[in-house]
Design an enzyme around this catalytic site. Structure first.
Site, PDB file in Angstrom:
ATOM      1  N   HIS B  78      34.954  17.905  34.609  1.00 52.07           N
ATOM      2  CA  HIS B  78      36.206  18.005  34.679  1.00 52.07           C
ATOM      3  C   HIS B  78      36.737  19.225  35.519  1.00 52.07           C
ATOM      4  O   HIS B  78      37.428  19.472  36.212  1.00 52.07           O
ATOM      5  CB  HIS B  78      36.874  17.664  33.700  1.00 52.07           C
ATOM      6  N   ASP B 107      46.931  25.544  66.926  1.00 50.86           N
ATOM      7  CA  ASP B 107      45.934  25.140  66.087  1.00 50.86           C
ATOM      8  C   ASP B 107      45.504  26.316  65.431  1.00 50.86           C
ATOM      9  O   ASP B 107      45.946  27.390  65.473  1.00 50.86           O
ATOM     10  CB  ASP B 107      44.897  24.317  66.879  1.00 50.86           C
ATOM     11  N   TRP B 143      31.604  24.535  32.988  1.00 48.13           N
ATOM     12  CA  TRP B 143      31.836  24.897  34.406  1.00 48.13           C
ATOM     13  C   TRP B 143      31.240  26.173  34.773  1.00 48.13           C
ATOM     14  O   TRP B 143      30.986  26.679  36.019  1.00 48.13           O
ATOM     15  CB  TRP B 143      33.041  24.620  34.849  1.00 48.13           C
ATOM     16  N   SER B 170      31.881  26.076  52.821  1.00 54.25           N
ATOM     17  CA  SER B 170      33.107  25.490  53.403  1.00 54.25           C
ATOM     18  C   SER B 170      34.219  26.370  53.099  1.00 54.25           C
ATOM     19  O   SER B 170      34.968  26.633  54.096  1.00 54.25           O
ATOM     20  CB  SER B 170      33.326  23.977  52.507  1.00 54.25           C
ATOM     21  N   SER B 171      34.083  27.043  51.817  1.00 58.03           N
ATOM     22  CA  SER B 171      35.438  28.157  51.670  1.00 58.03           C
ATOM     23  C   SER B 171      35.171  29.048  52.443  1.00 58.03           C
ATOM     24  O   SER B 171      36.196  29.616  52.926  1.00 58.03           O
ATOM     25  CB  SER B 171      35.209  28.494  50.102  1.00 58.03           C
ATOM     26  N   HIS B 254      36.810  35.459  38.071  1.00 60.25           N
ATOM     27  CA  HIS B 254      38.173  36.117  37.782  1.00 60.25           C
ATOM     28  C   HIS B 254      39.115  36.000  39.134  1.00 60.25           C
ATOM     29  O   HIS B 254      40.095  35.267  39.248  1.00 60.25           O
ATOM     30  CB  HIS B 254      38.282  37.225  37.193  1.00 60.25           C
ATOM     31  N   GLU B 256      38.384  34.175  41.505  1.00 59.61           N
ATOM     32  CA  GLU B 256      38.794  32.786  41.824  1.00 59.61           C
ATOM     33  C   GLU B 256      39.998  32.310  41.180  1.00 59.61           C
ATOM     34  O   GLU B 256      40.580  31.479  41.641  1.00 59.61           O
ATOM     35  CB  GLU B 256      37.538  32.019  41.379  1.00 59.61           C
ATOM     36  N   TYR B 258      42.933  33.839  40.629  1.00 63.00           N
ATOM     37  CA  TYR B 258      43.808  34.312  41.661  1.00 63.00           C
ATOM     38  C   TYR B 258      43.864  33.411  43.028  1.00 63.00           C
ATOM     39  O   TYR B 258      44.922  33.315  43.652  1.00 63.00           O
ATOM     40  CB  TYR B 258      43.851  35.710  41.661  1.00 63.00           C
ATOM     41  N   SER B 269      57.464  30.440  46.771  1.00 68.93           N
ATOM     42  CA  SER B 269      58.468  31.643  47.401  1.00 68.93           C
ATOM     43  C   SER B 269      58.943  30.796  48.588  1.00 68.93           C
ATOM     44  O   SER B 269      59.751  31.525  49.386  1.00 68.93           O
ATOM     45  CB  SER B 269      57.427  32.707  47.844  1.00 68.93           C
ATOM     46  N   HIS B 303      37.104  40.462  30.644  1.00 63.44           N
ATOM     47  CA  HIS B 303      37.847  40.246  29.288  1.00 63.44           C
ATOM     48  C   HIS B 303      37.719  38.541  29.013  1.00 63.44           C
ATOM     49  O   HIS B 303      37.790  38.182  28.060  1.00 63.44           O
ATOM     50  CB  HIS B 303      39.490  40.249  29.677  1.00 63.44           C
ATOM     51  N   HIS B 304      36.844  37.978  29.943  1.00 62.57           N
ATOM     52  CA  HIS B 304      36.177  36.653  29.573  1.00 62.57           C
ATOM     53  C   HIS B 304      35.211  36.972  28.783  1.00 62.57           C
ATOM     54  O   HIS B 304      34.718  36.046  28.389  1.00 62.57           O
ATOM     55  CB  HIS B 304      35.792  36.235  30.719  1.00 62.57           C
ATOM     56  N   THR B 329      52.887  40.605  38.510  1.00 55.21           N
ATOM     57  CA  THR B 329      53.190  39.323  37.953  1.00 55.21           C
ATOM     58  C   THR B 329      54.543  39.022  37.892  1.00 55.21           C
ATOM     59  O   THR B 329      55.348  38.109  38.326  1.00 55.21           O
ATOM     60  CB  THR B 329      52.343  38.479  37.122  1.00 55.21           C
ATOM     61  N   LYS B 332      57.233  39.354  40.642  1.00 53.53           N
ATOM     62  CA  LYS B 332      57.337  38.090  41.286  1.00 53.53           C
ATOM     63  C   LYS B 332      58.054  37.385  40.612  1.00 53.53           C
ATOM     64  O   LYS B 332      59.121  36.611  41.255  1.00 53.53           O
ATOM     65  CB  LYS B 332      55.984  37.469  41.377  1.00 53.53           C
ATOM     66  N   ARG B 451      36.659  24.773  21.250  1.00 46.05           N
ATOM     67  CA  ARG B 451      36.642  23.761  22.385  1.00 46.05           C
ATOM     68  C   ARG B 451      35.150  23.073  22.811  1.00 46.05           C
ATOM     69  O   ARG B 451      34.239  23.564  22.139  1.00 46.05           O
ATOM     70  CB  ARG B 451      37.256  24.754  23.709  1.00 46.05           C
TER      71      ARG B 451
END
Lengths: 161, 526
Positions: B78, B107, B143, B170-171, B254, B256, B258, B269, B303-304, B329, B332, B451
């Site tokens: 998931h 294009d 994951w 691909s990315s 991390h 990622e 963002y 925006s 921090h993870h 943030t 924003k 979890r």
């Protein structure tokens, strides 16, 4: 200079007619350098950091990625150098071009030159070309169909006049 | 200008192929954008079904529906599919459709590479999904792919590594294409500080992707060599360090996070000024805030992993640097609110989703601040509080922005207005459902429910039941989105070129639906 579109324009000076055209490229040399070297610094900085710790397999991937980026920017740089110049001066019609790695120059006699613009093939852009002595040279690569038709009309008028 | 004998520059000159070949061989940015969006929608239902199965199992304590190992496979897949198969492709779809239109470019810079970047994705998706049917089932270690679990799994783990590599490739191709398009194909007069904010956020996102993808590729390759070639990068028995994998992984993951949220900021925006009928408040500060968030994302990864053990000074550094992200943030959020302030606002579906984004993403941001506090995080680590936090960021953040973007640009893509009544039903059911699923998870986490566990203690039952009911409301309400999209493709009220009264920008100057080829003649921006 009469603007056919943002990518090309025609100019008449002292009886000579010239048409210049090049693709739209907004990336400046400075921006290109900043983009490339900032990413090189970032990617290799991180990769070398991990390599020093013994996790060297990040490094080849960073290298491959920066290689791909360098190829992409180099391709853009090549495109930026593309151009078409058509000059009608007296009895001579001079065509000069560079598209990708191909460049060339052809001088034709004005009396034998004729312009053809074919828009009859569905799904294809208009084919605008200059013909003389059995040879055909396509022009207006960087123009839209509308601008090619306009250029064809201008060229016909100039060749007759 | 070239001889007839020379090869012609034939991009876009041939008759368009039809049927399957059109989609397989297309180099048109609009076609590829549509492919990305349909792929993301399909994967949303695939990964969403997994989420419903997870929630159904958690409706009651004890084991009801699935084997615990299969439950772990579901939670892992998931996460992987939602991140790499839904959110990222959806934003790539928006980028493909909108970036050239917003820049006045005909294009993308490298159309063929664009085609490759998309068609690699279904291959990777297939590898991920097919692993459920392989011996041992799909990957089940989360994951995050942490060793030693990931080193010990079956063949599906190798297949997942291959899938991650393909998605990474691909990315990278997509990112290089986006960077070169944005920098090189802007219409004359469209300077960097005149670009729409969506384009800015994607430019910065592409930078982040290029900076972090080699780290992910290296990390999973080292897992692969540990599994198959006798290396010991992360194998403690051979002198390796499994904790180092976590450092490497989060150094990628991390930023990622963002990568998953910056394009959402860009969409919101665009939407808010349109429906507030005011220019975006503090455009320059929005650009600098986005760039600041990107820079800070590289120095907060640990921090993870406060619980793996690290010096107090390191904990303090990562705690304060994480808190620092709240500043840009906050800029924003302030600017979005200030844009709406005294605006002539109307509340069509895109605006509703954008407002929900601002409110609910802020809740996710605040719970992130709570988790940034090292001593609190040690208590809450791997509890449902974390699940609540990142779902507030990724569902009411990224996904709601995607919904806002779909409703906002759908008339431009299809040429027809969507059904506003159905859109509002979709919005309200999504917002209510989403809060019913994820808000109780804060309480579950604070009470200590871990979890990735298919069973739980009896005292957690009520909140889990509420969450499951909410999940089904939220899940099934997404079928409305499918209906809305299909109806808009088939027909309806004709959309004008501008579509929305307050819409501004080059994409609104072309007819609706946007013609197959646009801006063959570059517009001049004043």
């Amino acid at each position: 200079m009469e603007q056919l579109n943002a990518n090309g324009g025609a100019q008449i000076t002292a009886g000579a007619f010239s048409f210049h055209s090049r693709p739209c490229c907004s990336l400046t040399c400075t921006q290109e350098r900043v983009t490339f070297w900032s990413l090189v610094l970032l990617c290799f900085g991180v990769a070398i950091g991990f390599t020093v710790q013994g996790y060297w397999l990040v490094l080849p991937f960073a290298g491959l990625e920066i290689g791909l980026l360098a190829w992409a920017l180099e391709s853009l740089r090549n495109r930026e150098n593309n151009y078409e110049i058509l000059t009608i001066d007296g009895d001579s019609v001079v065509l000069e071009w560079r598209i990708g790695k191909q460049s060339g120059r052809r001088e034709l006699n004005r009396q034998w030159v004729h312009v053809q613009c074919d828009c009859s093939t569905p799904g294809r852009n208009c084919h605008l070309c200059v013909r003389s002595h059995g040879l055909e040279t396509e022009v207006g690569h960087f123009l839209s169909d509308e601008a090619r038709l306009k250029l064809a009309a201008v060229l016909k008028m100039q060749l007759q006049g | 200008m070239s001889d007839a004998a020379h090869a012609h520059d034939d991009h876009g000159h041939h008759a368009h192929p039809t049927g399957m070949m059109r989609w397989l061989t297309t180099t048109n940015h609009k076609d590829i954008g549509s492919l990305y969006l349909f792929f993301a929608l399909f994967m949303l239902f695939v990964a969403g079904s997994m989420a419903l199965l997870i929630r159904a199992e958690l409706f009651q304590p004890g084991l009801q529906l699935v084997h615990p190992d299969f439950f772990n496979q579901l939670t892992t897949m998931h996460g992987l599919i939602m991140i790499f198969g839904v959110i990222m492709p959806a934003f790539s779809g928006f980028a493909n459709w909108q970036v050239p239109l917003m820049l006045g470019a005909p294009d993308m810079a490298f159309p063929r590479m664009n085609n490759w970047a998309f068609w690699l994705l279904p291959v990777a998706g297939f590898f991920l999904l097919v692993s459920f049917w392989l011996p041992g089932g799909a990957v089940a270690g989360g994951w995050t792919m942490y060793p030693p679990l990931f080193i010990q799994g079956g063949i599906s783990y190798d297949l997942t590594i291959l899938a991650v590599h393909i998605m990474g490739l691909s990315s990278i191709m997509g990112s290089i294409n986006i960077i070169t398009t944005i920098l090189n194909m802007r219409a004359p007069g469209l300077t960097l500080m005149k670009m729409p904010l969506f384009v800015w956020t994607w430019l910065i996102t592409a930078y982040l992707l290029i900076a972090t993808m080699p780290v992910l590729a290296g990390a999973v390759t080292m897992l692969l060599t540990d599994r198959n070639f006798g290396t010991h990068f992360f194998n403690a028995a051979g002198g390796g360090d499994p904790v180092m994998f976590q450092h490497i992984f989060w150094f990628f993951a991390h930023p990622e996070v963002y990568i998953l949220i910056l394009p959402a900021f860009g969409i919101v925006s665009q939407v808010i000024p349109t429906f507030a009928r005011k220019p975006l408040f503090g455009y320059a500060s929005m650009v600098y805030a986005t760039a600041s968030i990107a820079v800070l994302s590289f120095i907060v990864w640990a921090h993870h992993m406060f619980t793996v053990g690290m010096p107090v000074t390191a904990q303090l550094f990562f705690m304060f640097s994480t808190m620092l992200i709240a500043v840009p943030t906050g800029v924003k959020v302030f600017n979005w609110v200030a844009t709406m302030w005294k605006g002539s606002m109307t509340f069509e579906t895109p605006m509703l989703f954008a407002i929900a984004f601002v409110c609910l993403f802020t809740i996710g941001g605040f719970s992130g601040l709570v988790l940034a506090i090292a001593p609190v995080d040690i208590q809450l680590h791997d509890t449902y509080y974390v699940v609540a936090h990142f779902h507030y960021v990724l569902v009411s953040g990224a996904l709601f922005a995607i919904f806002a973007g779909i409703y906002y640009w759908l008339p431009k893509w299809t040429g027809y207005m969507y059904n506003e009544t159905l859109g509002k039903w979709h919005f309200w059911l999504s917002v209510i459902g989403m809060n019913i699923v994820f808000f109780p998870m804060h309480f579950l986490g604070l009470a200590g429910m871990p979890r990735r566990i298919p069973d739980y203690a009896l005292q957690f039952t009520e909140f889990n039941q509420i969450a499951t009911v909410g999940a089904f409301i939220f899940g099934f309400s997404q079928l409305i989105l499918l209906i809305v999209v299909m109806k808009a493709i088939k027909g309806g009220e004709k959309a004008t070129a501008q579509v929305w009264e307050g819409a501004e920008g080059l994409e609104w100057t072309v007819p609706s639906p946007a013609p197959y080829h646009t801006f063959e003649t570059a517009p001049v921006v004043k």
